[in-house]
Design an enzyme around this catalytic site. Structure first.
Site, PDB file in Angstrom:
ATOM      1  N   CYS A  22       0.866  -1.175   0.000  1.00 43.81           N
ATOM      2  CA  CYS A  22       0.000   0.000   0.000  1.00 43.81           C
ATOM      3  C   CYS A  22       0.907   1.231   0.000  1.00 43.81           C
ATOM      4  O   CYS A  22       2.117   1.123   0.166  1.00 43.81           O
ATOM      5  CB  CYS A  22      -0.878  -0.004   1.243  1.00 43.81           C
ATOM      6  SG  CYS A  22       0.107   0.000   2.765  1.00 43.81           S
ATOM      7  N   HIS A  84       3.295   2.161  11.635  1.00 42.36           N
ATOM      8  CA  HIS A  84       2.123   1.979  12.507  1.00 42.36           C
ATOM      9  C   HIS A  84       1.876   3.152  13.437  1.00 42.36           C
ATOM     10  O   HIS A  84       0.830   3.231  14.059  1.00 42.36           O
ATOM     11  CB  HIS A  84       2.297   0.708  13.350  1.00 42.36           C
ATOM     12  CG  HIS A  84       2.735  -0.466  12.547  1.00 42.36           C
ATOM     13  ND1 HIS A  84       4.047  -0.915  12.518  1.00 42.36           N
ATOM     14  CD2 HIS A  84       2.054  -1.258  11.695  1.00 42.36           C
ATOM     15  CE1 HIS A  84       4.132  -1.951  11.697  1.00 42.36           C
ATOM     16  NE2 HIS A  84       2.948  -2.177  11.173  1.00 42.36           N
ATOM     17  N   CYS A 106       2.237   6.090   8.719  1.00 45.04           N
ATOM     18  CA  CYS A 106       1.352   6.226   7.563  1.00 45.04           C
ATOM     19  C   CYS A 106       0.414   7.408   7.779  1.00 45.04           C
ATOM     20  O   CYS A 106      -0.185   7.538   8.851  1.00 45.04           O
ATOM     21  CB  CYS A 106       0.521   4.959   7.393  1.00 45.04           C
ATOM     22  SG  CYS A 106      -0.743   5.150   6.129  1.00 45.04           S
ATOM     23  N   HIS A 134      -1.598  -4.449  19.496  1.00 48.22           N
ATOM     24  CA  HIS A 134      -1.065  -4.103  18.167  1.00 48.22           C
ATOM     25  C   HIS A 134      -0.432  -2.715  18.229  1.00 48.22           C
ATOM     26  O   HIS A 134      -0.957  -1.806  18.872  1.00 48.22           O
ATOM     27  CB  HIS A 134      -2.187  -4.124  17.120  1.00 48.22           C
ATOM     28  CG  HIS A 134      -1.702  -3.972  15.710  1.00 48.22           C
ATOM     29  ND1 HIS A 134      -1.401  -2.756  15.157  1.00 48.22           N
ATOM     30  CD2 HIS A 134      -1.444  -4.892  14.750  1.00 48.22           C
ATOM     31  CE1 HIS A 134      -0.983  -2.933  13.907  1.00 48.22           C
ATOM     32  NE2 HIS A 134      -1.006  -4.223  13.637  1.00 48.22           N
ATOM     33  N   GLU A 136      -0.255  -0.229  16.252  1.00 48.78           N
ATOM     34  CA  GLU A 136      -1.084   0.914  15.841  1.00 48.78           C
ATOM     35  C   GLU A 136      -2.054   1.328  16.956  1.00 48.78           C
ATOM     36  O   GLU A 136      -2.246   2.513  17.227  1.00 48.78           O
ATOM     37  CB  GLU A 136      -1.860   0.579  14.565  1.00 48.78           C
ATOM     38  CG  GLU A 136      -2.579   1.797  14.014  1.00 48.78           C
ATOM     39  CD  GLU A 136      -3.545   1.488  12.891  1.00 48.78           C
ATOM     40  OE1 GLU A 136      -4.596   2.146  12.822  1.00 48.78           O
ATOM     41  OE2 GLU A 136      -3.256   0.581  12.078  1.00 48.78           O
ATOM     42  N   THR A 174      -6.567   0.760  11.339  1.00 50.08           N
ATOM     43  CA  THR A 174      -6.764   0.890   9.885  1.00 50.08           C
ATOM     44  C   THR A 174      -6.776  -0.444   9.138  1.00 50.08           C
ATOM     45  O   THR A 174      -7.128  -0.490   7.968  1.00 50.08           O
ATOM     46  CB  THR A 174      -5.643   1.760   9.265  1.00 50.08           C
ATOM     47  OG1 THR A 174      -4.379   1.140   9.546  1.00 50.08           O
ATOM     48  CG2 THR A 174      -5.661   3.178   9.814  1.00 50.08           C
ATOM     49  N   CYS A 204      -8.396   1.626   6.205  1.00 50.38           N
ATOM     50  CA  CYS A 204      -7.829   2.336   5.054  1.00 50.38           C
ATOM     51  C   CYS A 204      -8.250   1.719   3.724  1.00 50.38           C
ATOM     52  O   CYS A 204      -8.707   0.578   3.659  1.00 50.38           O
ATOM     53  CB  CYS A 204      -6.306   2.398   5.177  1.00 50.38           C
ATOM     54  SG  CYS A 204      -5.482   0.856   4.726  1.00 50.38           S
ATOM     55  N   SER A 233      -1.446  -7.679  10.781  1.00 50.09           N
ATOM     56  CA  SER A 233      -2.892  -7.741  11.028  1.00 50.09           C
ATOM     57  C   SER A 233      -3.674  -7.852   9.725  1.00 50.09           C
ATOM     58  O   SER A 233      -4.548  -8.695   9.570  1.00 50.09           O
ATOM     59  CB  SER A 233      -3.322  -6.494  11.808  1.00 50.09           C
ATOM     60  OG  SER A 233      -4.671  -6.584  12.154  1.00 50.09           O
ATOM     61  N   SER A 277       2.073  -5.239   3.315  1.00 53.51           N
ATOM     62  CA  SER A 277       3.505  -4.979   3.557  1.00 53.51           C
ATOM     63  C   SER A 277       4.400  -5.978   2.822  1.00 53.51           C
ATOM     64  O   SER A 277       5.551  -6.172   3.175  1.00 53.51           O
ATOM     65  CB  SER A 277       3.796  -5.006   5.061  1.00 53.51           C
ATOM     66  OG  SER A 277       3.174  -6.121   5.671  1.00 53.51           O
TER      67      SER A 277
END
Length: 330
Positions: A22, A84, A106, A134, A136, A174, A204, A233, A277
């Site tokens: 991404c 993240h 991001c 996680h 993020e 996201t 996202c 994730s 990723s």
């Protein structure tokens, strides 16, 4: 049944598009490479820059050093924050250790951080949908810890309490499953009818598009292979979405060498995709492995066009080595 009969379906591969990198991952990986070119090694990176084994190992070979905590970075060095995102306290730690920082968060994660800050400033209770632990989620929660409650899936809703039911908003990680997140939101709305939604969906574009493609593919596939790492994730979610869409079997692999021959028993259609990723070279390895076993016919399942790109972190336009030396008084 004997040998191949005329009715034996042909072996084919359905290849999902979009898949793989991404815009946020692309930007973060290039940022590490550029920093190494510009400032030389070592460049310290707090946590894995993106959740992919191969990418991390490749960058380590080029001179990046991955650390778990800011405290591990020597004073006067350059540290990069992963895609993240990080909590504000991490920026403070870096300043205390006199580190020059490059923030590769991001922009779509930054957007969620800003929403958290804004709703906390207006004294809302924020219900953050995401996975406990996680990176993020840790980063977003850190923006307003006293206002944020984590909701880890629909079954967690029963445990949630708020101060004022007329001032509640939900936000999310996201990279979640779109369907499961909406299920969680519906359960929260039943419990808190005045719950408000973020100004735009937090999941996202890349997560959504990859899930849409896998849904289309999974409905037709006997086996789906998702290329990605176990701690990614969005990659783990693609396996779940494939199974939910009707795929008989689905597996997550980092490399083609992890595929088991037994998975191909009775299989005529294999779906292939990759997490956000994952470099394309790893997918090519899987397609090569499959073609050696008679799965040569590759059909693209296209769910969306992606043209989003993000500009590189602004810090890469400055001389950070000089700043780091100045900060630490060297």
């Amino acid at each position: 049944m004997g040998g191949m009969t005329a009715t034996t379906p042909a072996r084919r591969v359905l290849l999902a598009a979009p898949r793989g990198y991404c815009a946020g991952v692309d930007r973060a990986v290039i940022a590490v490479e550029k920093a190494l070119e510009q400032y030389g090694s070592p460049i310290y990176v707090r946590h894995e820059i993106v959740h992919n084994k191969y990418v991390v190992q490749t960058l380590e070979k080029k001179g990046a050093i991955f650390v778990e905590e800011t405290a591990e970075v020597p004073e006067g060095s350059i540290v990069m924050f992963s895609a993240h995102g990080v909590a504000p306290v991490v920026h403070e730690e870096a300043a205390e250790r006199k580190l020059a920082t490059i923030d590769a968060t991001c922009p779509l994660v930054t957007k969620v951080h800003k929403e958290a800050v804004r709703f906390a400033d207006e004294d809302y209770d924020i219900l953050l949908i995401g996975h406990d632990g996680h990176e993020e989620v840790i980063g977003t929660s850190g923006e307003a810890p006293e206002h944020i409650t984590l909701v880890d899936g629909p079954e967690d809703v029963a445990n949630v309490s708020v101060r004022d039911e007329s001032k509640v908003v939900w936000l999310s990680q996201t990279t979640l499953s779109v369907d499961e997140t909406m299920e969680t939101v519906d359960a929260l709305k039943t419990k808190f009818p005045q719950l408000i939604s973020p100004p735009s969906d937090d999941i996202c574009y890349a997560t959504q598009n990859r899930q849409i493609a896998v849904k289309q593919m999974g409905a037709e596939a006997d086996l789906v292979i998702v290329v990605g790492s176990k701690n990614s994730s969005n990659s783990v979610r693609l396996v779940e979405v494939a199974l939910g869409a009707g795929a008989r079997d689905a597996h997550l692999v980092d490399y083609a060498s992890e595929i088991e021959e037994a998975w191909l028993d009775g299989v005529s259609t294999v779906g292939v995709t990759s997490g956000a990723s994952v470099p394309e070279v790893l997918v090519e390895g899987v397609l090569e492995w499959l073609s050696q076993r008679g799965f040569e016919d590759v059909e693209i399942v296209k769910a969306a066009e992606e043209s989003i790109t993000f500009s590189l972190p602004k810090e890469l336009r400055r001389d950070l080595r000089a700043e780091a030396a100045e900060l630490s008084g060297q």
